[in-house]
Design an enzyme around this catalytic site. Structure first.
Site, PDB file in Angstrom:
ATOM      1  N   ASN A  15       0.919  -1.072   0.056  1.00  0.00           N
ATOM      2  CA  ASN A  15       0.037  -0.081  -0.160  1.00  0.00           C
ATOM      3  C   ASN A  15       0.867   1.232   0.047  1.00  0.00           C
ATOM      4  OD1 ASN A  15      -2.991   0.455   2.167  1.00  0.00           O
ATOM      5  ND2 ASN A  15      -2.551   1.356   0.193  1.00  0.00           N
ATOM      6  N   CYS A  76      -6.751   4.372   7.721  1.00  0.00           N
ATOM      7  CA  CYS A  76      -5.822   3.919   6.852  1.00  0.00           C
ATOM      8  C   CYS A  76      -4.934   2.999   7.816  1.00  0.00           C
ATOM      9  CB  CYS A  76      -4.900   4.877   6.258  1.00  0.00           C
ATOM     10  SG  CYS A  76      -3.694   4.216   5.011  1.00  0.00           S
ATOM     11  N   ASN A  78      -2.754   0.584   6.980  1.00  0.00           N
ATOM     12  CA  ASN A  78      -1.373   0.321   6.458  1.00  0.00           C
ATOM     13  C   ASN A  78      -0.751   1.540   6.670  1.00  0.00           C
ATOM     14  OD1 ASN A  78      -1.935  -2.109   5.761  1.00  0.00           O
ATOM     15  ND2 ASN A  78      -2.555  -1.703   3.681  1.00  0.00           N
ATOM     16  N   ASN A 163     -14.399   4.309   8.107  1.00  0.00           N
ATOM     17  CA  ASN A 163     -14.525   4.540   6.622  1.00  0.00           C
ATOM     18  C   ASN A 163     -15.412   3.411   6.198  1.00  0.00           C
ATOM     19  OD1 ASN A 163     -12.615   2.348   6.951  1.00  0.00           O
ATOM     20  ND2 ASN A 163     -11.431   3.377   5.268  1.00  0.00           N
ATOM     21  N   GLU A 215      -9.882   0.957  -3.613  1.00  0.00           N
ATOM     22  CA  GLU A 215     -10.037   1.732  -2.424  1.00  0.00           C
ATOM     23  C   GLU A 215     -10.701   3.109  -3.156  1.00  0.00           C
ATOM     24  OE1 GLU A 215      -6.736   3.068  -0.504  1.00  0.00           O
ATOM     25  OE2 GLU A 215      -5.968   0.930   0.282  1.00  0.00           O
ATOM     26  N   ARG A 216     -11.503   3.403  -2.179  1.00  0.00           N
ATOM     27  CA  ARG A 216     -12.237   4.993  -2.362  1.00  0.00           C
ATOM     28  C   ARG A 216     -11.251   5.861  -2.525  1.00  0.00           C
ATOM     29  NH1 ARG A 216     -15.807   7.825   2.404  1.00  0.00           N
ATOM     30  NH2 ARG A 216     -13.614   7.417   3.372  1.00  0.00           N
ATOM     31  N   CYS A 224      -5.018  -3.264   1.398  1.00  0.00           N
ATOM     32  CA  CYS A 224      -5.805  -2.160   2.262  1.00  0.00           C
ATOM     33  C   CYS A 224      -6.115  -2.792   3.599  1.00  0.00           C
ATOM     34  CB  CYS A 224      -7.083  -1.859   1.607  1.00  0.00           C
ATOM     35  SG  CYS A 224      -8.228  -0.633   2.382  1.00  0.00           S
ATOM     36  N   SER A 226      -7.566  -1.457   6.469  1.00  0.00           N
ATOM     37  CA  SER A 226      -8.972  -1.232   6.903  1.00  0.00           C
ATOM     38  C   SER A 226     -10.074  -2.226   6.125  1.00  0.00           C
ATOM     39  CB  SER A 226      -9.515   0.136   6.833  1.00  0.00           C
ATOM     40  OG  SER A 226      -9.349   0.741   5.578  1.00  0.00           O
TER      41      SER A 226
END
Ligand SMILES: N[C@@H](CCC[C@H](N)C(=O)O)C(=O)O
EC number: 5.1.1.7
Length: 294
Positions: A15, A76, A78, A163, A215-216, A224, A226
């Site tokens: 990431n 986040c 990572n 998130n 990912e958004r 990712c 989360s």
């Protein structure tokens, strides 16, 4: 270059992360700077983790998180490990308490160099994620993509880790799905008023799974954190796995997630420094430090 701030280009099992040192400054990394940094192949990233002075007693720093499209993110995992590794290397300290827009979180660097982040508690209410319409049971919601009578992806579990996450369960190899095509459609689906991170997950045993995430605000990523947390929580809720699992991610790295009995989700994995430099937080114009020049 005006009023530069130091940064470290790092990664959390692939990431792509920029850790920006904004301590002692009142300004913030602008969306324009984020977009400019992402446009340069050398500094292309998934998230910027901007370390600011603490706002709340009992916390060490406030962490502002930006996606590569310049939007903000609440979590986040990572990136938090990268922040911990950078601060631990600087200070020798091993445990940290941070604040983000989503709340306060604790993190620790272990003797073997791996880092655990307490990602807080998951939320499952449709308004918490948020969804555009009421679903009383978010372990599986009605949402599908592809032909109406033969959907390619359908019936995701949805979870907020601060998130928004949607997890689509698949039986086949995660690489056999066109996530680059379906990811943007699902991220921006009207079901998700704040957009969503989209993960496809193949459970391979009661303790293991393979995930890929769109990912958004960043697109396809090599990992990712989360999403890994959301996947284990959703898998445990739907009895696909236990409350602890290892997840293989597209970069080839593994994350470990434990959903503890006290409801906190602990994410553990590695972080890696790549090079350091300095940048203008308003424009994104940057320069590499001489000692880390390639
Ligand atoms: N890479 C992150 C998640 C990034 C945030 C996301 N794109 C969002 O907008 O919610 C992680 O490791 O958790």
């Amino acid at each position: 270059m005006a009023s530069t701030a130091p940064f470290a280009k790092m990664n959390g099992i692939g990431n792509e992360i920029i850790v920006a040192d904004m301590r002692g400054r009142a300004d913030r990394v602008t969306p324009a700077a984020a977009i400019a940094l992402n446009a340069d192949a050398a500094t292309r990233f998934d998230q910027i983790m901007a370390i600011h002075d603490a706002r709340t007693p009992g916390t060490a720093f406030f962490i502002d998180i930006l996606n590569s499209d310049g939007s903000g993110a609440q979590a986040c995992g990572n990136g938090m490990r990268c922040v911990v590794q950078a601060l631990a290397a600087e200070t020798g300290q091993k445990t940290f308490t941070f604040e983000t827009v989503a709340g306060i979180l604790n993190a620790r660097e272990h003797a073997d160099g791996s880092i655990s982040v307490d990602m807080g508690t998951p939320r499952f209410g449709w308004q918490d994620i948020p969804l555009a319409e009421e679903f009383r049971d978010t372990r599986m919601i009605e949402l599908q993509i592809g032909p109406i009578d033969a959907p390619v992806l359908h019936s995701p579990s949805v979870v907020s880790m601060g998130n928004p996450h949607a997890i689509f369960w698949v039986d086949r190899d995660v690489w056999s799905y066109e996530l680059d095509r379906f990811g943007p459609l699902l991220e921006n689906h009207p079901m998700f008023p704040e957009r969503a991170n989209i993960t496809i997950a193949q459970v391979t045993s009661p303790q293991t799974m393979v995930i890929r995430t769109w990912e958004r605000g960043a697109g396809l990523t090599k990992a990712c954190g989360s999403a890994a947390c959301a996947s284990v929580v959703a898998a445990a809720r739907t009895k696909r796995t236990g409350r602890s699992a290892s997840l293989l991610t597209p970069g080839g790295g593994t994350l470990h997630v434990e959903w503890r009995d006290d409801d906190h989700v602990i994410l553990t994995g590695a972080a890696e420094w790549e090079f350091s430099g300095s940048f203008d937080p308003s424009t994104g114009i940057w320069a590499r430090d001489a000692e880390s020049a390639a």
